[in-house]
Design a protein around this motif. Structure first.
Motif, PDB file in Angstrom:
ATOM      1  N   GLU A 124      26.528   3.024  73.625  1.00  0.00           N
ATOM      2  CA  GLU A 124      26.071   1.776  74.216  1.00  0.00           C
ATOM      3  C   GLU A 124      25.397   2.108  75.541  1.00  0.00           C
ATOM      4  O   GLU A 124      25.894   2.924  76.321  1.00  0.00           O
ATOM      5  CB  GLU A 124      27.243   0.824  74.481  1.00  0.00           C
ATOM      6  CG  GLU A 124      26.803  -0.466  75.137  1.00  0.00           C
ATOM      7  CD  GLU A 124      27.950  -1.365  75.566  1.00  0.00           C
ATOM      8  OE1 GLU A 124      27.712  -2.575  75.709  1.00  0.00           O
ATOM      9  OE2 GLU A 124      29.075  -0.853  75.775  1.00  0.00           O
ATOM     10  N   VAL A 125      24.270   1.479  75.797  1.00  0.00           N
ATOM     11  CA  VAL A 125      23.609   1.579  77.098  1.00  0.00           C
ATOM     12  C   VAL A 125      23.586   0.159  77.647  1.00  0.00           C
ATOM     13  O   VAL A 125      23.081  -0.755  76.988  1.00  0.00           O
ATOM     14  CB  VAL A 125      22.191   2.159  76.978  1.00  0.00           C
ATOM     15  CG1 VAL A 125      21.567   2.315  78.356  1.00  0.00           C
ATOM     16  CG2 VAL A 125      22.209   3.507  76.242  1.00  0.00           C
ATOM     17  N   ALA A 126      24.160  -0.031  78.834  1.00  0.00           N
ATOM     18  CA  ALA A 126      24.353  -1.384  79.342  1.00  0.00           C
ATOM     19  C   ALA A 126      24.048  -1.503  80.826  1.00  0.00           C
ATOM     20  O   ALA A 126      24.180  -0.536  81.584  1.00  0.00           O
ATOM     21  CB  ALA A 126      25.801  -1.826  79.099  1.00  0.00           C
ATOM     22  N   HIS A 127      23.664  -2.707  81.198  1.00  0.00           N
ATOM     23  CA  HIS A 127      23.596  -3.090  82.612  1.00  0.00           C
ATOM     24  C   HIS A 127      24.639  -4.180  82.782  1.00  0.00           C
ATOM     25  O   HIS A 127      24.585  -5.221  82.119  1.00  0.00           O
ATOM     26  CB  HIS A 127      22.211  -3.619  82.987  1.00  0.00           C
ATOM     27  CG  HIS A 127      22.189  -4.278  84.331  1.00  0.00           C
ATOM     28  ND1 HIS A 127      22.432  -3.593  85.499  1.00  0.00           N
ATOM     29  CD2 HIS A 127      21.989  -5.567  84.695  1.00  0.00           C
ATOM     30  CE1 HIS A 127      22.374  -4.430  86.510  1.00  0.00           C
ATOM     31  NE2 HIS A 127      22.112  -5.639  86.056  1.00  0.00           N
ATOM     32  N   ASN A 128      25.606  -3.921  83.661  1.00  0.00           N
ATOM     33  CA  ASN A 128      26.666  -4.896  83.930  1.00  0.00           C
ATOM     34  C   ASN A 128      26.530  -5.347  85.376  1.00  0.00           C
ATOM     35  O   ASN A 128      26.880  -4.603  86.295  1.00  0.00           O
ATOM     36  CB  ASN A 128      28.041  -4.276  83.687  1.00  0.00           C
ATOM     37  CG  ASN A 128      29.149  -5.295  83.811  1.00  0.00           C
ATOM     38  OD1 ASN A 128      29.016  -6.299  84.504  1.00  0.00           O
ATOM     39  ND2 ASN A 128      30.262  -5.038  83.157  1.00  0.00           N
ATOM     40  N   PRO A 129      26.004  -6.551  85.589  1.00  0.00           N
ATOM     41  CA  PRO A 129      25.798  -7.009  86.960  1.00  0.00           C
ATOM     42  C   PRO A 129      27.095  -7.317  87.714  1.00  0.00           C
ATOM     43  O   PRO A 129      27.055  -7.579  88.912  1.00  0.00           O
ATOM     44  CB  PRO A 129      24.958  -8.284  86.779  1.00  0.00           C
ATOM     45  CG  PRO A 129      25.338  -8.788  85.427  1.00  0.00           C
ATOM     46  CD  PRO A 129      25.613  -7.559  84.601  1.00  0.00           C
TER      47      PRO A 129
END
Length: 142
Positions: A124-129
């Protein structure tokens, strides 16, 4: 006594060592000198990734090697922005990964997608703000 709360090594069982090594090295992973014909080691920032023939890994663990598909485990990498997520997924695909799920708005308020390596291991490649990252890209949990 307690178990240490760390992971030192993640080993992926692979069907074709040469193919797996080529894929991970095309992503920019550098094979360590300690690697051998039947195991490849890659030092990451806080953990070592190892590749080992799937049949041998199963035998070492004393379990069967039947079945393919989702095995209940994903590897994950957080990025600083949605654009970085898109770039990382595109790069992995250019290196031979399969896009398992394009990046989309996630139900939890972030942005993520998945790619599968040549053996089907999901990343998984994610941006978690909602989670801070330090200057080295490590997650900082409150």
């Amino acid at each position: 006594m307690t178990i240490d709360r760390r992971i030192s090594l993640i080993t992926l069982g692979v069907g074709d060592m040469d193919r797996a090594r080529r894929f991970y090295e095309s992503l920019g992973f550098v094979r360590a000198a300690a690697s051998q014909a039947e195991i490849a080691f890659y030092a990451l920032d806080n953990v070592v990734l190892a590749l080992h023939p799937r049949t041998m890994l199963a035998a070492d663990a004393g379990v069967g090697d039947e079945g393919r598909g989702f095995d209940g485990v994903t590897l994950a990498q957080n990025r600083r922005s949605r654009a970085e997520v898109d770039e990382a997924l595109a790069f992995a695909v250019a290196c031979g990964a399969t896009l398992a799920k394009p990046a989309t708005e996630a139900h939890w308020g972030g942005y993520s997608g998945y790619f599968a390596d040549p053996d089907g291991h999901l990343w998984e490649v994610a941006h978690n703000p909602f989670i801070e990252m330090d200057e080295d890209g490590n997650l900082v949990l409150a």
